[in-house]
Design an enzyme around this catalytic site. Structure first.
Site, mmCIF file in Angstrom:
data_model
loop_
_atom_site.group_PDB
_atom_site.id
_atom_site.type_symbol
_atom_site.label_atom_id
_atom_site.label_comp_id
_atom_site.label_asym_id
_atom_site.label_seq_id
_atom_site.Cartn_x
_atom_site.Cartn_y
_atom_site.Cartn_z
ATOM 1 N N ARG A 51 0.805 -1.227 0.000
ATOM 2 C CA ARG A 51 0.000 0.000 0.000
ATOM 3 C C ARG A 51 0.837 1.275 0.000
ATOM 4 N NH1 ARG A 51 -2.696 -3.943 1.807
ATOM 5 N NH2 ARG A 51 -0.693 -4.425 2.713
ATOM 6 N N LYS A 80 26.383 -4.280 -1.385
ATOM 7 C CA LYS A 80 27.859 -4.345 -1.473
ATOM 8 C C LYS A 80 28.501 -3.635 -0.300
ATOM 9 C CE LYS A 80 27.352 -3.562 -6.431
ATOM 10 N NZ LYS A 80 27.573 -2.488 -7.406
ATOM 11 N N ARG A 101 11.268 3.666 3.308
ATOM 12 C CA ARG A 101 10.936 2.705 4.373
ATOM 13 C C ARG A 101 12.209 1.964 4.733
ATOM 14 N NH1 ARG A 101 5.820 -1.255 4.502
ATOM 15 N NH2 ARG A 101 4.930 0.765 5.095
ATOM 16 N N HIS A 129 5.131 5.722 11.532
ATOM 17 C CA HIS A 129 4.615 5.596 10.160
ATOM 18 C C HIS A 129 3.664 6.780 9.956
ATOM 19 C CE1 HIS A 129 3.423 3.965 6.423
ATOM 20 N NE2 HIS A 129 3.090 2.731 6.769
HETATM 21 N N1 CP Z 1 -0.090 -0.125 5.968
HETATM 22 C C1 CP Z 1 1.084 -0.373 5.345
HETATM 23 O O1 CP Z 1 2.121 0.218 5.667
HETATM 24 O O2 CP Z 1 0.981 -1.311 4.354
HETATM 25 P P1 CP Z 1 2.218 -1.789 3.455
HETATM 26 O O3 CP Z 1 3.194 -2.495 4.389
HETATM 27 O O4 CP Z 1 1.612 -2.719 2.439
HETATM 28 O O5 CP Z 1 2.850 -0.576 2.871
#
Ligand code: CP
Length: 306
Positions: A51, A80, A101, A129
């Site tokens: 997502r 590497k 991420r 997040h």
């Molecule tokens: N909610 C969420 O972060 O989903 P994904 O891990 O699929 O990005």
């Protein structure tokens, strides 16, 4: 926002949050606007995602920008031995912003400190997040017609759940009451409970997931027990199916109750719940597109949404 990067929800004031939600509503009404023409966004995903990555990339595309990046760090020079700092500096040579991420807590903050371009934290370990929180707040407001004075029950992995940790901070502007439902091993960390105490936010901790708790709730926020965060897989096996929401558990719930989940789900929401009008997690994920369009414009200082 105080910084042009978005690394943590606690850098957002209430006004920042409401501005982003209001702009997201504009994007929901019309997601195709040429606001990022000539801009390149880099999506650096050191952990899997469906997502977050795809909605950010769709957001950039629908705004007329372009995307470069990777979804599997093993195909990059970090395999590497290239450091995160050098990776960020290289990408900063090519792109106008970074959406990252990473499995390490604090990685997004570190990236934002070594580069001059905006960094959006798309999840850092068990820490934060923030874009998920903004889409959660958008969805809560959309379903409840308000953000203030809501009873929010959060169920599952409260220890490692970065979406949960961010949600508590994001909701703290709006006088919430929380119920935290988790097994002993996955209880809400002291840091988040101290935060609630300091803010005067009431919360009750539970180990049993009962209909009584559901029946008092306006929002039921289910979460997955995250296998990838456990070092002891026997512990994961003990707790992985500890709470499963079934449709029959909703029979006495409030009419306005909505069930949210950041997704992906594994077993914690039975498939018979999907037919309930109270299930809202698919629409919640859809809202991620509009909210992320608003975030992209915010960090790039695009205030005039044509
Ligand atoms: N909610 C969420 O972060 O989903 P994904 O891990 O699929 O990005």
């Amino acid at each position: 926002m105080k910084s042009k990067s978005l690394v943590s929800i606690d850098q957002c004031t209430k006004e920042d949050i409401l501005r982003i939600l209001d702009n997201a509503a504009r994007f929901e009404a019309n997601p195709n606007r040429v606001l990022l023409e000539g801009k390149v966004a880099a999506t650096l995903f050191f952990e899997p995602s469906t997502r977050t990555r795809l909605s950010f990339e769709t957001a950039v595309n629908r705004l007329g920008g372009r995307v470069v990046g990777f979804q599997d760090a093993s195909t990059t020079s970090s395999s590497k031995g290239e450091t995160l700092k050098d990776t960020i500096l290289m990408v900063s040579n090519y792109a106008d912003l970074i959406i990252m991420r990473h499995y390490l807590e604090g990685a997004a903050r570190y990236a934002s400190e070594v580069t001059g371009i905006p960094v959006i934290n798309a999840g850092d370990g068990a820490n934060q997040h923030p874009s998920q929180t903004l889409l959660d707040l958008y969805t809560i407001r959309q379903t409840q017609n308000r953000l203030h004075d809501l009873q929010i029950t959060i169920v599952g992995d409260l220890k490692y759940g970065r979406t949960v940790h961010s949600l508590i901070v994001g909701m703290s502007h709006f006088n919430p009451s929380f119920h935290f439902v988790a097994p002993e091993e996955l209880r809400m960390p002291d840091e988040q409970k101290h935060f609630c105490d300091k803010q005067g936010i009431p919360y009750v901790e539970h180990t049993d997931f009962t209909e009584e708790i559901i029946n008092h709730s306006d929002i039921l926020y289910m979460t997955r027990v995250q296998r990838e965060r456990f070092t002891d897989l026997e512990e994961y096996e003990r707790v992985k199916n500890v709470y499963i929401l079934r449709k029959d558990m909703l029979s006495q719930s409030k009419a306005n109750l909505r069930i949210l989940h950041p997704l992906p789900r594994v077993n914690e929401i039975a498939y018979d719940v999907d037919d309930s009008p109270k299930a809202y997690f698919i629409q919640q994920a859809r809202n991620g597109l509009f909210v992320r369009q608003a975030i992209l414009c915010d960090v790039l200082g695009i205030n005039h949404l044509i």
